[in-house]
Scaffold this motif. Structure first.
Motif, PDB file in Angstrom:
ATOM      1  N   VAL A  22       1.017  -1.036   0.041  1.00 42.83           N
ATOM      2  CA  VAL A  22      -0.062   0.126  -0.048  1.00 42.83           C
ATOM      3  C   VAL A  22       0.803   1.174  -0.006  1.00 42.83           C
ATOM      4  O   VAL A  22       1.713   1.610   0.919  1.00 42.83           O
ATOM      5  N   ARG A  23       0.578   2.108  -1.104  1.00 41.75           N
ATOM      6  CA  ARG A  23       1.711   3.138  -1.028  1.00 41.75           C
ATOM      7  C   ARG A  23       1.104   4.279  -0.644  1.00 41.75           C
ATOM      8  O   ARG A  23       0.489   5.301  -1.444  1.00 41.75           O
ATOM      9  N   ALA A  24       1.024   4.431   0.637  1.00 43.76           N
ATOM     10  CA  ALA A  24       0.213   5.331   1.467  1.00 43.76           C
ATOM     11  C   ALA A  24       0.712   6.898   1.256  1.00 43.76           C
ATOM     12  O   ALA A  24       0.028   7.856   0.896  1.00 43.76           O
ATOM     13  N   VAL A  25       2.008   7.151   1.187  1.00 47.28           N
ATOM     14  CA  VAL A  25       2.732   8.209   1.158  1.00 47.28           C
ATOM     15  C   VAL A  25       3.619   8.098  -0.046  1.00 47.28           C
ATOM     16  O   VAL A  25       4.669   7.294   0.366  1.00 47.28           O
ATOM     17  N   ASP A  26       3.842   8.586  -1.125  1.00 51.60           N
ATOM     18  CA  ASP A  26       4.579   8.124  -2.338  1.00 51.60           C
ATOM     19  C   ASP A  26       5.167   9.220  -2.835  1.00 51.60           C
ATOM     20  O   ASP A  26       4.981   9.782  -4.086  1.00 51.60           O
ATOM     21  N   LEU A 211     -11.601  22.462   3.694  1.00 53.66           N
ATOM     22  CA  LEU A 211     -10.890  23.731   3.285  1.00 53.66           C
ATOM     23  C   LEU A 211     -11.148  25.093   3.973  1.00 53.66           C
ATOM     24  O   LEU A 211     -10.507  25.967   3.921  1.00 53.66           O
ATOM     25  N   GLY A 212     -12.735  25.091   4.604  1.00 57.92           N
ATOM     26  CA  GLY A 212     -13.061  25.992   5.473  1.00 57.92           C
ATOM     27  C   GLY A 212     -11.995  26.241   6.494  1.00 57.92           C
ATOM     28  O   GLY A 212     -11.546  27.360   6.892  1.00 57.92           O
ATOM     29  N   ILE A 213     -11.501  25.415   7.198  1.00 65.07           N
ATOM     30  CA  ILE A 213     -10.622  25.330   8.215  1.00 65.07           C
ATOM     31  C   ILE A 213      -9.192  25.856   7.599  1.00 65.07           C
ATOM     32  O   ILE A 213      -8.779  26.748   8.161  1.00 65.07           O
ATOM     33  N   VAL A 214      -8.875  25.370   6.665  1.00 63.91           N
ATOM     34  CA  VAL A 214      -7.516  25.663   6.133  1.00 63.91           C
ATOM     35  C   VAL A 214      -7.636  27.387   5.767  1.00 63.91           C
ATOM     36  O   VAL A 214      -6.814  28.184   6.163  1.00 63.91           O
ATOM     37  N   ALA A 215      -8.727  28.046   5.345  1.00 66.25           N
ATOM     38  CA  ALA A 215      -8.735  29.254   4.787  1.00 66.25           C
ATOM     39  C   ALA A 215      -8.947  30.227   5.939  1.00 66.25           C
ATOM     40  O   ALA A 215      -8.159  31.419   6.250  1.00 66.25           O
ATOM     41  N   GLU A 216      -9.364  29.373   7.209  1.00 61.13           N
ATOM     42  CA  GLU A 216      -9.277  30.219   8.416  1.00 61.13           C
ATOM     43  C   GLU A 216      -8.154  30.376   9.257  1.00 61.13           C
ATOM     44  O   GLU A 216      -7.725  31.318   9.750  1.00 61.13           O
ATOM     45  N   MET A 217      -7.271  29.229   8.966  1.00 64.05           N
ATOM     46  CA  MET A 217      -6.000  29.101   9.669  1.00 64.05           C
ATOM     47  C   MET A 217      -4.649  29.308   9.410  1.00 64.05           C
ATOM     48  O   MET A 217      -3.875  29.364  10.168  1.00 64.05           O
ATOM     49  N   CYS A 218      -4.663  28.972   8.041  1.00 61.15           N
ATOM     50  CA  CYS A 218      -3.283  28.649   7.286  1.00 61.15           C
ATOM     51  C   CYS A 218      -2.822  29.779   6.451  1.00 61.15           C
ATOM     52  O   CYS A 218      -3.602  30.497   5.815  1.00 61.15           O
ATOM     53  N   ASP A 219      -1.597  29.801   6.266  1.00 55.78           N
ATOM     54  CA  ASP A 219      -0.938  30.701   5.511  1.00 55.78           C
ATOM     55  C   ASP A 219      -0.564  30.054   4.271  1.00 55.78           C
ATOM     56  O   ASP A 219      -0.753  30.743   3.333  1.00 55.78           O
ATOM     57  N   ARG A 220      -0.311  28.696   4.343  1.00 58.74           N
ATOM     58  CA  ARG A 220      -0.023  28.049   3.035  1.00 58.74           C
ATOM     59  C   ARG A 220      -0.680  26.589   3.084  1.00 58.74           C
ATOM     60  O   ARG A 220      -1.126  26.251   4.368  1.00 58.74           O
ATOM     61  N   VAL A 221      -0.836  25.889   1.684  1.00 57.76           N
ATOM     62  CA  VAL A 221      -1.507  24.670   1.854  1.00 57.76           C
ATOM     63  C   VAL A 221      -0.924  23.750   0.982  1.00 57.76           C
ATOM     64  O   VAL A 221      -0.552  24.255  -0.017  1.00 57.76           O
ATOM     65  N   TYR A 222      -0.905  22.479   1.384  1.00 63.05           N
ATOM     66  CA  TYR A 222      -0.579  21.542   0.494  1.00 63.05           C
ATOM     67  C   TYR A 222      -1.824  20.515   0.122  1.00 63.05           C
ATOM     68  O   TYR A 222      -2.502  20.091   1.203  1.00 63.05           O
ATOM     69  N   VAL A 223      -2.158  20.345  -1.203  1.00 65.69           N
ATOM     70  CA  VAL A 223      -3.432  19.584  -1.397  1.00 65.69           C
ATOM     71  C   VAL A 223      -2.838  18.058  -1.777  1.00 65.69           C
ATOM     72  O   VAL A 223      -1.909  18.080  -2.629  1.00 65.69           O
ATOM     73  N   MET A 224      -3.451  17.356  -0.900  1.00 61.62           N
ATOM     74  CA  MET A 224      -2.630  15.772  -1.146  1.00 61.62           C
ATOM     75  C   MET A 224      -3.675  14.782  -1.774  1.00 61.62           C
ATOM     76  O   MET A 224      -5.085  14.826  -1.452  1.00 61.62           O
ATOM     77  N   TYR A 225      -3.314  14.222  -2.861  1.00 56.82           N
ATOM     78  CA  TYR A 225      -4.360  13.130  -3.273  1.00 56.82           C
ATOM     79  C   TYR A 225      -3.536  11.761  -3.514  1.00 56.82           C
ATOM     80  O   TYR A 225      -2.503  11.795  -4.399  1.00 56.82           O
ATOM     81  N   ALA A 226      -4.161  10.727  -2.816  1.00 54.50           N
ATOM     82  CA  ALA A 226      -3.876   9.392  -3.369  1.00 54.50           C
ATOM     83  C   ALA A 226      -2.073   9.265  -2.950  1.00 54.50           C
ATOM     84  O   ALA A 226      -1.320   8.753  -3.869  1.00 54.50           O
ATOM     85  N   GLY A 227      -1.715   9.683  -2.252  1.00 56.13           N
ATOM     86  CA  GLY A 227      -0.503   9.730  -1.638  1.00 56.13           C
ATOM     87  C   GLY A 227       0.625  10.511  -2.042  1.00 56.13           C
ATOM     88  O   GLY A 227       1.720  10.637  -1.921  1.00 56.13           O
ATOM     89  N   LYS A 228       0.049  11.808  -3.016  1.00 58.16           N
ATOM     90  CA  LYS A 228       1.091  12.390  -3.523  1.00 58.16           C
ATOM     91  C   LYS A 228       0.418  14.024  -3.270  1.00 58.16           C
ATOM     92  O   LYS A 228      -0.643  14.218  -3.200  1.00 58.16           O
ATOM     93  N   ILE A 229       1.493  14.872  -3.048  1.00 58.57           N
ATOM     94  CA  ILE A 229       0.959  16.514  -3.154  1.00 58.57           C
ATOM     95  C   ILE A 229       0.736  16.667  -4.837  1.00 58.57           C
ATOM     96  O   ILE A 229       1.378  16.596  -5.445  1.00 58.57           O
ATOM     97  N   VAL A 230      -0.428  17.313  -5.118  1.00 61.41           N
ATOM     98  CA  VAL A 230      -0.781  17.557  -6.184  1.00 61.41           C
ATOM     99  C   VAL A 230      -0.897  19.025  -6.393  1.00 61.41           C
ATOM    100  O   VAL A 230      -0.771  19.604  -7.688  1.00 61.41           O
ATOM    101  N   GLU A 231      -0.868  19.821  -5.340  1.00 60.59           N
ATOM    102  CA  GLU A 231      -0.619  21.455  -5.463  1.00 60.59           C
ATOM    103  C   GLU A 231      -0.228  21.959  -4.323  1.00 60.59           C
ATOM    104  O   GLU A 231      -0.709  21.483  -3.222  1.00 60.59           O
ATOM    105  N   SER A 232       0.309  23.077  -4.329  1.00 65.43           N
ATOM    106  CA  SER A 232       0.856  23.867  -3.049  1.00 65.43           C
ATOM    107  C   SER A 232       0.939  25.204  -3.266  1.00 65.43           C
ATOM    108  O   SER A 232       1.135  25.580  -4.495  1.00 65.43           O
ATOM    109  N   GLY A 233       0.663  26.072  -2.358  1.00 66.49           N
ATOM    110  CA  GLY A 233       0.860  27.503  -2.736  1.00 66.49           C
ATOM    111  C   GLY A 233       0.246  28.089  -1.469  1.00 66.49           C
ATOM    112  O   GLY A 233      -0.238  27.708  -0.443  1.00 66.49           O
ATOM    113  N   ASP A 234       0.339  29.703  -1.632  1.00 58.88           N
ATOM    114  CA  ASP A 234      -0.289  30.419  -0.382  1.00 58.88           C
ATOM    115  C   ASP A 234      -1.753  30.167  -0.382  1.00 58.88           C
ATOM    116  O   ASP A 234      -2.307  30.204  -1.532  1.00 58.88           O
TER     117      ASP A 234
END
Ligand code: ADP
Ligand code: SF4
Ligand code: MG
Length: 325
Positions: A22-26, A211-234
């Motif tokens: 199982v490739r959980a984090v890839d 994502l509502g929590i991210v909007a409220e709390m974070c400066d930057r975000v990583y979007v993860m899908y199926a073990g991979k980061i697919v997008e990141s940015g402020d």
């Protein structure tokens, strides 16, 4: 670069089970700077918790193994530390709070004693009460003398945060810290985490599917899908203009964000089984924009705009050309 506190490079965490691997984090790359609040977002089963557990070196092993990568905390690669050194590291340098505090708290030990046990400070009793006060517990003397099951879910989460913050670690990892709580209590716990961050300058890696929590709390975000980061940015640019079709789908399907939008949609299909993930771009079976190249080849992570990275053939010149040929 000296501002970077945590730097995860090429992390692969796999589970070896009888059916296969199982490739959980890839191949995850992510970093957190001093004082920064970073979100890690994605649907359930995308590998967020295992990314966090890898950083803490708490992956259940066997069957889980960190196969590859580096996890730098300041000048130390945590993957090179032995368990004894890791024990000193946890709680002092990085702490973690979980979705369900009961899995972490000892059910047969009074709350005050559990906090005292993690403290390195010699003035323990006074510090325990102060810590309970600092996480907004109204009657700290009474709560210190109670067992976890005597407390509400929100109070237990406050106790867990008190334990996590007992030795003032520079980095707090919070894994869905409010998912099990009802909405009002959720807001109070998020406020508490925000206050800690502002007052102590603690860096935050906040894991959530919301994502509502991210909007409220974070400066930057990583979007993860199926073990991979697919997008990141402020946070601002990702909410303003999500590039990856998965991030766009997440945004359209976010309840708390949809309040401000016309209609709520869902992303069709489900997160794939990571025993046998789809070829090419792992999102292709669910992607409304999928092209022929998407099935064949994995897109690489490219910087589309300053500080905004995406892994999708729509943004690779090569991918667009191939599709039209
Ligand atoms: N002990 C385990 N054995 C086998 N697979 C596991 C184990 N723990 C987690 N996984 C798998 O790892 C993947 C990622 O899980 P997880 O990190 O918990 O996702 P998330 O936190 O994003 O919901 C899932 O496919 C899950 O089935
Ligand atoms: S690479 Fe293709 S399938 Fe994957 S998200 Fe982009 S367009 Fe969709
Ligand atoms: Mg999880």
């Amino acid at each position: 670069m000296e501002n970077i506190l945590l730097d995860v490079r090429g992390l692969k965490t796999y589970f070896h089970i009888s059916l296969g691997v199982v490739r959980a984090v890839d191949g995850v790359n992510l970093c957190v700077s001093k004082g920064e609040a970073v979100g890690l977002v994605g649907e359930s089963g995308c590998g967020k918790t295992m990314t966090a557990h890898s950083i803490m070196k708490l992956v259940p092993s066997p069957p889980g193994f960190i196969e590859e990568g580096e996890i730098w905390f300041r000048n130390t690669d945590l993957l090179r530390l032995g368990e004894q050194e890791m024990r000193k590291f946890r709680g002092r340098e990085v702490s973690m709070v979980f979705q369900d505090p009961m899995t972490y708290l000892n059910p047969v030990m009074k709350v005050g004693k559990q906090i005292a046990e993690v403290l390195v400070s010699p003035t323990r009793d006074r510090t325990v009460i102060k810590l309970l006060e600092s996480v907004g517990i109204p009657d700290p003397l009474k709560v210190a003398d109670q067992y976890p099951h005597e407390l509400s879910g929100g109070m237990r989460q406050r106790v867990l945060i008190a334990i996590a913050m007992a030795n003032d670690p520079p980095l707090l990892i919070a894994d869905e810290p409010t998912t099990a709580l009802d909405v009002t209590i959720q807001a109070q716990i998020l406020d508490l985490i925000k206050t800690i961050k502002t007052e102590k300058g603690t860096s935050l890696l906040l894991i959530t599917h919301d994502l509502g929590i991210v909007a409220e709390m974070c400066d930057r975000v990583y979007v993860m899908y199926a073990g991979k980061i697919v997008e990141s940015g402020d946070v601002f640019s990702i909410f303003e203009e999500p590039l990856h079709p998965y991030a766009q789908g997440l945004l359209r399907s976010s309840l708390s964000i949809a309040e401000f939008r016309e209609n709520l949609e869902t992303i069709e299909g489900t997160v794939p089984n990571l025993l046998d993930p789809p070829s090419g771009c792992r999102f292709h079976p669910r992607c409304p924009m999928a092209m022929s190249v998407c099935k064949e080849k994995e897109p690489s992570l490219i910087q589309e705009k300053p500080g905004h990275e995406v892994s999708c053939w729509l943004y690779e010149k090569d991918g667009r050309d191939r599709n039209h040929s």
